[in-house]
Design a protein around this motif. Structure first.
Motif, PDB file in Angstrom:
ATOM      1  N   UNK A  23       0.801  -1.217   0.000  1.00 34.17           N
ATOM      2  CA  UNK A  23       0.000   0.000   0.000  1.00 34.17           C
ATOM      3  C   UNK A  23       0.829   1.259   0.000  1.00 34.17           C
ATOM      4  N   UNK A  24       1.904   1.267   0.784  1.00 35.20           N
ATOM      5  CA  UNK A  24       2.716   2.474   0.910  1.00 35.20           C
ATOM      6  C   UNK A  24       3.419   2.821  -0.392  1.00 35.20           C
ATOM      7  N   UNK A  63       4.541   2.985  -7.512  1.00 35.41           N
ATOM      8  CA  UNK A  63       5.801   2.703  -8.195  1.00 35.41           C
ATOM      9  C   UNK A  63       5.562   2.532  -9.689  1.00 35.41           C
ATOM     10  N   UNK A  64       6.293   3.301 -10.474  1.00 36.98           N
ATOM     11  CA  UNK A  64       6.148   3.227 -11.914  1.00 36.98           C
ATOM     12  C   UNK A  64       5.141   4.208 -12.458  1.00 36.98           C
ATOM     13  N   UNK A  65       4.497   4.984 -11.613  1.00 38.27           N
ATOM     14  CA  UNK A  65       3.527   5.968 -12.058  1.00 38.27           C
ATOM     15  C   UNK A  65       4.027   7.369 -11.729  1.00 38.27           C
ATOM     16  N   UNK A  66       3.334   8.360 -12.229  1.00 43.83           N
ATOM     17  CA  UNK A  66       3.726   9.735 -11.989  1.00 43.83           C
ATOM     18  C   UNK A  66       3.321  10.195 -10.594  1.00 43.83           C
ATOM     19  N   UNK A  67       2.251   9.620 -10.045  1.00 45.70           N
ATOM     20  CA  UNK A  67       1.755  10.089  -8.765  1.00 45.70           C
ATOM     21  C   UNK A  67       2.764   9.856  -7.652  1.00 45.70           C
ATOM     22  N   UNK A  68       2.758  10.748  -6.690  1.00 47.08           N
ATOM     23  CA  UNK A  68       3.599  10.614  -5.502  1.00 47.08           C
ATOM     24  C   UNK A  68       2.691  10.312  -4.318  1.00 47.08           C
ATOM     25  N   UNK A  69       2.917   9.205  -3.595  1.00 46.80           N
ATOM     26  CA  UNK A  69       2.012   8.841  -2.506  1.00 46.80           C
ATOM     27  C   UNK A  69       2.175   9.714  -1.265  1.00 46.80           C
ATOM     28  N   UNK A  70       3.199  10.529  -1.226  1.00 47.70           N
ATOM     29  CA  UNK A  70       3.486  11.284  -0.025  1.00 47.70           C
ATOM     30  C   UNK A  70       2.754  12.616  -0.047  1.00 47.70           C
ATOM     31  N   UNK A  71       2.060  12.889   1.022  1.00 46.79           N
ATOM     32  CA  UNK A  71       1.377  14.170   1.160  1.00 46.79           C
ATOM     33  C   UNK A  71       2.418  15.286   1.207  1.00 46.79           C
ATOM     34  N   UNK A  72       2.283  16.317   0.395  1.00 47.05           N
ATOM     35  CA  UNK A  72       3.306  17.370   0.366  1.00 47.05           C
ATOM     36  C   UNK A  72       3.468  18.073   1.711  1.00 47.05           C
ATOM     37  N   UNK A  73       2.451  18.019   2.557  1.00 48.61           N
ATOM     38  CA  UNK A  73       2.546  18.638   3.871  1.00 48.61           C
ATOM     39  C   UNK A  73       3.160  17.697   4.911  1.00 48.61           C
ATOM     40  N   UNK A  74       3.459  16.472   4.467  1.00 50.28           N
ATOM     41  CA  UNK A  74       4.086  15.525   5.389  1.00 50.28           C
ATOM     42  C   UNK A  74       3.132  14.936   6.399  1.00 50.28           C
ATOM     43  N   UNK A  75       1.823  14.948   6.116  1.00 51.63           N
ATOM     44  CA  UNK A  75       0.850  14.473   7.092  1.00 51.63           C
ATOM     45  C   UNK A  75       0.347  13.064   6.780  1.00 51.63           C
ATOM     46  N   UNK A  76       0.773  12.508   5.665  1.00 57.88           N
ATOM     47  CA  UNK A  76       0.320  11.165   5.294  1.00 57.88           C
ATOM     48  C   UNK A  76       0.920  10.153   6.274  1.00 57.88           C
ATOM     49  N   UNK A  90       1.540   7.238   5.964  1.00 60.41           N
ATOM     50  CA  UNK A  90       2.424   6.272   5.332  1.00 60.41           C
ATOM     51  C   UNK A  90       3.852   6.795   5.211  1.00 60.41           C
ATOM     52  N   UNK A  91       4.140   7.968   5.720  1.00 54.75           N
ATOM     53  CA  UNK A  91       5.437   8.559   5.409  1.00 54.75           C
ATOM     54  C   UNK A  91       6.584   7.939   6.180  1.00 54.75           C
ATOM     55  N   UNK A  92       6.310   7.113   7.206  1.00 52.30           N
ATOM     56  CA  UNK A  92       7.360   6.431   7.954  1.00 52.30           C
ATOM     57  C   UNK A  92       6.998   4.954   8.068  1.00 52.30           C
ATOM     58  N   UNK A 108      14.242  -4.780  12.881  1.00 50.57           N
ATOM     59  CA  UNK A 108      15.382  -3.887  12.768  1.00 50.57           C
ATOM     60  C   UNK A 108      15.349  -2.858  13.885  1.00 50.57           C
ATOM     61  N   UNK A 109      16.530  -2.582  14.450  1.00 49.96           N
ATOM     62  CA  UNK A 109      16.631  -1.568  15.495  1.00 49.96           C
ATOM     63  C   UNK A 109      17.144  -0.244  14.941  1.00 49.96           C
ATOM     64  N   UNK A 110      17.301  -0.170  13.621  1.00 48.86           N
ATOM     65  CA  UNK A 110      17.767   1.061  13.001  1.00 48.86           C
ATOM     66  C   UNK A 110      16.652   2.091  12.915  1.00 48.86           C
ATOM     67  N   UNK A 111      16.988   3.295  12.468  1.00 50.92           N
ATOM     68  CA  UNK A 111      15.973   4.341  12.340  1.00 50.92           C
ATOM     69  C   UNK A 111      14.924   3.965  11.296  1.00 50.92           C
ATOM     70  N   UNK A 112      13.688   4.301  11.560  1.00 49.44           N
ATOM     71  CA  UNK A 112      12.607   4.017  10.613  1.00 49.44           C
ATOM     72  C   UNK A 112      12.709   4.991   9.443  1.00 49.44           C
ATOM     73  N   UNK A 113      12.599   4.457   8.261  1.00 51.19           N
ATOM     74  CA  UNK A 113      12.814   5.255   7.054  1.00 51.19           C
ATOM     75  C   UNK A 113      11.510   5.856   6.543  1.00 51.19           C
ATOM     76  N   UNK A 114      11.644   7.004   5.911  1.00 47.98           N
ATOM     77  CA  UNK A 114      10.496   7.624   5.261  1.00 47.98           C
ATOM     78  C   UNK A 114      10.216   6.885   3.956  1.00 47.98           C
TER      79      UNK A 114
END
Length: 395
Positions: free
Chosen positions: A155-156, A160-173, A175-177, A270-276
Motif C-alpha cells: 500500500x505504501x 511505483x512506476x507511475x507519476x503520482x507521488x504517494x506522499x502528502x506534500x505537507x508531510x501528514x500522510x 504512510x510517510x514512515x 530492525x533496530x535502526x531508524x525508521x525510514x520515510x
C-alpha cells in the motif's frame, strides 16, 4: 471478454459439520462445499454471503480474485498467537486491516490495482493462489511478521512506476514512515514471495526495504528442537498432541516456534531508524536503475556472444563453400535451368554467398566476370534478372 470472480474458503483447524455446511449452502446453490473447502466462480452476479461473517464463524482462510484486478486474502488466527497490538503498526487503510472475533483475529490483505494482465486470464490460474498463501497463517502464528510488512509495503509504495507521488506534500500522510522492519526480508519464504506477487509489491521496492532487515531467527539444529519439546511438561505435551490430532497441527507448530523464538531473542525487527517512504521509493528507483543497467549489460554481452557464434558459423560455411566453389557455380546454374521461381530463389541465395566469399578472399573482380557471363546467358529470363537485381547481383 467475459468477467469472472473466484471465491475460496478453507477450514484448516476444524472441519465444518454437516449443519454448518448446510448453513453456508444457504448463500449459494452452485458452489463446491466440503467440510474443509468452499469454491465458486461467478461469470455474472456475485456471492450473496458476507465473507467476513463466514470467516468469523467457520473458516480460517478466504481468497477472492476478480479479473478486473481486485485481490483479497483473509486469514484467521487465535489472538493468543498474534496480538492485535503487534499488527497495529502495519495496518494501512484498505491494504492491511484486521477484525476481532472472540478469541480470533482476522487479517485482511487487499489490493485493487487494475492490471492489463488480469484481463483475459483463465480463472483456473487464480485458483492456485490459496494453496501458495495458506502457509502464511502458520508463519504468522510462529511470530514471523514479514507478511504484515509486505502488505504494508504494497500500500505504501503502490504508485511505483507511475507519476503520482504517494506522499502528502505537507508531510501528514501516515504512510510517510515505515513500521518496524522484521527480520528475513532478504530471504522470503515461498509463501511470502507469493504474497508479494499477489499484492503486486514492486521487486525493487522490496529489495530497498530489505536493506535494513536483520537475518531471520531459526532453531540452531533439529536436535535442539527435539530437546525443547522433550522438556515440555507432560500435561502440556498431551494437550498439544490432542490439538494436533484434531487438525490443529499447523497452529501447534506455530505456537511452539513462537514460544522458542521469544525465549531466544527479542522480537526480530530492525533496530535502526525508521525510514520515510520517500527514502524507500528513492532507493527502489536506484535499485531499478542498477537492475536495468545490469540487464542491459547482460543483454549486450549475450548479443556479442551470439554475434561471435554466428560469425564463426558463417566463417566455417564460407570455408566449406570455398572448397567446392566450382561445384557451387554449377549448382546455381542447375537451379536456374529448372525455370521454377523457387529454384531461382535458391540460385540467388547461393550466388549471394559466392559474392560474400569473393569479398572475403579479395576476388570480387573474378566473381564479377563469372556473374556477367551467367547474366548474359540467361538475360531473357526476366524473373531471374529481377531477382538478381533485387539482391544487388549485377556484373
Amino acid at each position: 471478454m467475459s468477467e469472472y470472480q473466484v471465491y475460496q474458503f478453507q477450514a484448516v483447524d476444524r472441519p465444518l459439520t454437516k449443519a454448518q455446511m448446510a448453513e453456508v449452502r444457504r448463500f449459494t446453490t452452485r458452489a463446491t462445499i466440503t467440510p474443509t473447502y468452499f469454491h465458486n466462480v461467478y461469470h455474472w452476479g456475485s456471492f450473496k454471503g458476507d465473507p467476513l461473517a463466514l470467516m468469523k464463524q467457520y473458516y480460517d482462510a478466504f481468497l477472492y480474485t476478480a479479473n478486473w484486478g481486485t485481490r483479497q486474502l483473509m486469514l484467521r488466527l487465535p489472538r493468543r498467537l498474534l496480538d492485535p497490538e503487534t499488527v497495529e503498526p502495519y495496518v494501512l487503510d484498505q491494504y492491511l486491516e484486521f477484525h476481532l472475533a472472540g478469541d480470533f483475529i482476522i487479517l485482511n490483505f487487499y489490493t485493487d490495482q487494475e492490471d492489463d494482465e488480469d484481463y483475459g486470464v483463465d480463472d483456473d490460474e487464480d485458483e492456485g493462489w490459496l494453496a501458495g498463501l495458506l502457509p502464511l497463517r502458520t508463519e504468522l502464528a510462529a511470530g514471523d511478521l514479514r507478511p504484515l510488512y509486505i502488505a504494508w509495503l504494497a500500500g505504501a509504495g503502490w504508485p511505483m512506476g507511475y507519476e503520482e507521488d504517494p506522499i502528502d506534500p505537507e508531510g501528514e500522510d501516515y504512510r510517510d514512515v515505515e513500521p518496524p522492519v522484521p527480520a528475513g526480508l532478504k530471504s522470503l519464504s515461498a509463501a511470502q514471495t507469493t504474497l508479494a506477487e499477489f499484492l503486486r509489491v514492486d521487486e525493487d521496492l522490496l529489495a530497498a526495504a530489505a536493506e535494513t532487515s536483520p537475518e531471520p531467527w531459526a532453531i540452531a539444529a533439529e536436535e535442539e528442537l527435539e530437546l525443547r519439546v522433550r522438556d515440555l511438561p507432560a500435561a502440556e505435551k498431551d494437550d498439544l498432541l490432542i490439538r494436533a490430532v484434531r487438525g490443529e497441527g499447523a497452529m501447534v507448530r506455530g505456537e511452539l516456534l513462537a514460544r522458542f523464538r521469544q525465549e531466544d531473542t527479542s522480537p526480530p525487527t530492525s533496530h535502526g531508524p525508521r525510514r520515510a517512504i520517500r527514502e524507500l521509493l528513492t532507493r527502489a528507483r536506484q535499485q531499478q536503475d542498477k537492475r536495468d543497467q545490469r540487464e542491459a549489460e547482460q543483454a549486450a554481452l549475450e548479443k556479442a556472444r551470439r554475434e561471435q557464434e554466428e560469425a564463426a558459423t558463417r566463417a566455417r560455411y564460407l570455408d566449406g563453400l570455398a572448397a567446392r566453389e566450382g561445384d557451387a557455380w554449377r549448382e546455381a546454374e542447375s537451379f536456374i535451368e529448372t525455370k521454377r521461381p523457387g529454384e531461382y530463389d535458391l540460385a540467388v541465395k547461393l550466388l549471394s554467398d559466392l559474392r560474400e566469399l569473393a569479398v572475403r578472399d579479395d576476388e570480387l573482380a573474378l566473381f564479377a566476370v563469372r556473374l556477367g557471363v551467367l547474366r548474359d546467358r540467361y538475360s531473357r529470363r526476366t524473373a531471374l534478372m529481377a531477382r538478381l537485381d533485387q539482391a544487388g547481383l549485377q556484373a
